[in-house]
Design an enzyme around this catalytic site. Structure first.
Site, PDB file in Angstrom:
ATOM      1  N   GLU A 222       2.666   3.015  10.915  1.00 29.70           N
ATOM      2  CA  GLU A 222       1.830   3.751  11.866  1.00 29.70           C
ATOM      3  C   GLU A 222       2.007   3.227  13.292  1.00 29.70           C
ATOM      4  OE1 GLU A 222      -1.749   5.031   8.779  1.00 29.70           O
ATOM      5  OE2 GLU A 222      -2.045   3.336  10.151  1.00 29.70           O
TER       6      GLU A 222
ATOM      7  N   THR B 255       0.837  -1.190   0.000  1.00 27.61           N
ATOM      8  CA  THR B 255       0.000   0.000   0.000  1.00 27.61           C
ATOM      9  C   THR B 255       0.870   1.236   0.000  1.00 27.61           C
ATOM     10  OG1 THR B 255      -1.606  -1.198   1.266  1.00 27.61           O
ATOM     11  CG2 THR B 255      -1.879   1.160   1.168  1.00 27.61           C
TER      12      THR B 255
END
Length: 437
Positions: free
Chosen positions: A298, A213
């Protein structure tokens, strides 16, 4: 300090003598516009929030014709920008890429495709190109219509004041949950001539193999035929972006675009002097970007290399490596600094490969944790101390063959869950824009 790498890149038979062509590459400062003939611009449009001042709309343009190649998400649900860019690449080569953050233009139906095409048409008109010579990339929230009321008026301005000095602005404009811009550039010396490869990339969440991604833009001033470029890009992506995972989620917008404009005057092809060095350099750029995505995951605290050896086939080695790298239990133990090899071997067992428990060996951060499917006498305190490090390697030997596979992954933190609990603020702004109810 630049990283220097020297390579011997081939031989040529001439008049009975073997003539060696020596090439080198080194990492240099710069990003997507470091190669000759590339310019860029970026603007703040307030795509996600009208009052925001951060850059969120960017353009990269080659002043010369290019050959170009790309790889895209294998998700069956594909963003409008992916559909349009894939179509344009099938029709020929692209010379410009318009990219935005703040909105993915995914799951937006026919209107989303029309918006992506309109962006390409406006940029093409401003630059004197065909619409099919423009690719479009978007990243951000899925399911919301693009706020074209703020984007469309700025596209002509985006195409003005283009500069090779604005490559970093592009890197800034495409990031979303990233904590930093990701730029990698190298300089290749081939028989005394210089070729450059520059790149920028974004990605921090929704990261999984099969194109991963992310958005990655790569520009080189080498001259490379389309077929050859396709081959090395496909091979490079398979060894880099397709070997990373943070959370096991594959996006709708994955894109890697590579343009080659020949501005250096160096023509490269398989078998020519410098070809292997160029391929190594391009793959180095892709690998560095892939690793930076994982390192910037993240709210992650660990960068873990999962290395599987001794598999009967490459496919089975891949299956095991990805099974371990995606396991929520394994990743949670890494977050807690727990060298729990039992969770690792259980992930090996359910990976789908026919393993033999009594043959499995596992090393964690260089120490033997499991031999023949059972615990070693390595002190648990020693293992625990090793996994406190920010980066370490988990090595799994199946002892059933000669094939291997590597995946780069992270831990899973409570902060990751908290960070991804809600995107309500984005939907609320879309409601104010009249784009949703």
């Amino acid at each position: 300090m630049p990283v220097y790498v020297a390579k011997c890149v081939g031989t040529e038979q001439k008049l009975g003598f073997i003539i060696m062509s020596i090439g080198t590459y080194k990492e240099i400062e710069g990003g997507v516009t470091v190669a000759k003939g590339y310019v860029a611009n970026a603007l703040a449009c307030g795509i996600k929030k009208p009052t925001a001042t951060r850059l969120d709309l960017a353009l990269v343009y080659s002043t010369l014709p290019t050959t170009s190649s790309g790889t895209f998400t294998t998700n069956r649900v594909r963003a409008a920008c992916v559909r349009v860019s894939q179509n344009h690449l099938r029709r020929g080569n692209v010379r410009a890429v318009v990219a935005n953050s703040g909105n993915a233009n995914a799951c937006t139906g026919a209107d989303g495709v029309a918006v992506a095409r309109k962006e390409c048409s406006i940029v093409a008109k401003e630059l004197g190109l065909k619409p099919s010579e423009v690719a479009v990339c978007s990243t951000g929230v899925i399911g919301l219509p693009m706020p074209m009321v703020r984007i469309e008026p700025r596209l002509p301005e985006l195409c003005q004041n283009l500069s090779a000095e604005k490559g970093h602005d592009v890197a800034s404009a495409i990031i979303t949950s990233d904590t930093r811009e990701k730029e990698v550039a190298v300089e290749v010396e081939i028989n005394g001539q210089i070729v450059r490869i520059g790149s920028c990339c974004k990605g921090a969440g929704m990261i999984a193999p099969c194109m991963a991604t992310m958005i990655c833009l790569v520009c080189t001033d080498a001259a490379v035929k389309r077929e050859d470029l396709d081959n090395i890009v496909k091979d490079g992506v398979s060894k880099t972006f397709n070997r990373i995972t943070i959370d096991g989620d594959m996006s709708t917008n994955d894109t890697c675009l590579v343009m080659a404009n020949g501005a250096s005057g160096v023509e490269l092809a398989p078998g020519t002097p410098g070809w292997e060095t160029f391929v190594e350099a391009l793959h180095y750029v892709l690998m560095e970007q892939a690793k930076r995505i994982v390192q910037d995951g993240e709210r992650v605290t660990k960068f873990v290399t999962v290395q599987v050896e001794g598999a009967p086939s490459a496919a089975e080695a891949k299956r095991v490596a990805e099974g371990v790298a995606k396991s929520a239990l394994v990743k949670s133990s890494w977050n807690g600094g727990d060298p729990n090899w039992g969770r690792i071997i259980h992930a090996v067992g359910y990976s789908g490969m026919r393993v033999k428990e009594e043959k499995v060996d596992i090393d964690i951060a260089g120490l033997p944790a499991c031999r023949g499917g059972v615990q070693t006498d390595t002190p648990s305190d020693d293992l625990r101390e090793r996994v406190q490090a920010r980066e370490f390697v988990v090595r799994i030997n199946l002892n059933l063959g000669s094939h291997e596979y590597v995946v780069y992954t992270t831990d899973l933190s409570p902060e990751y869950v908290d960070f991804n609990r809600s995107e309500y603020a984005y939907w609320n702004q879309a409601k104010q824009d009249g784009l949703t109810r």
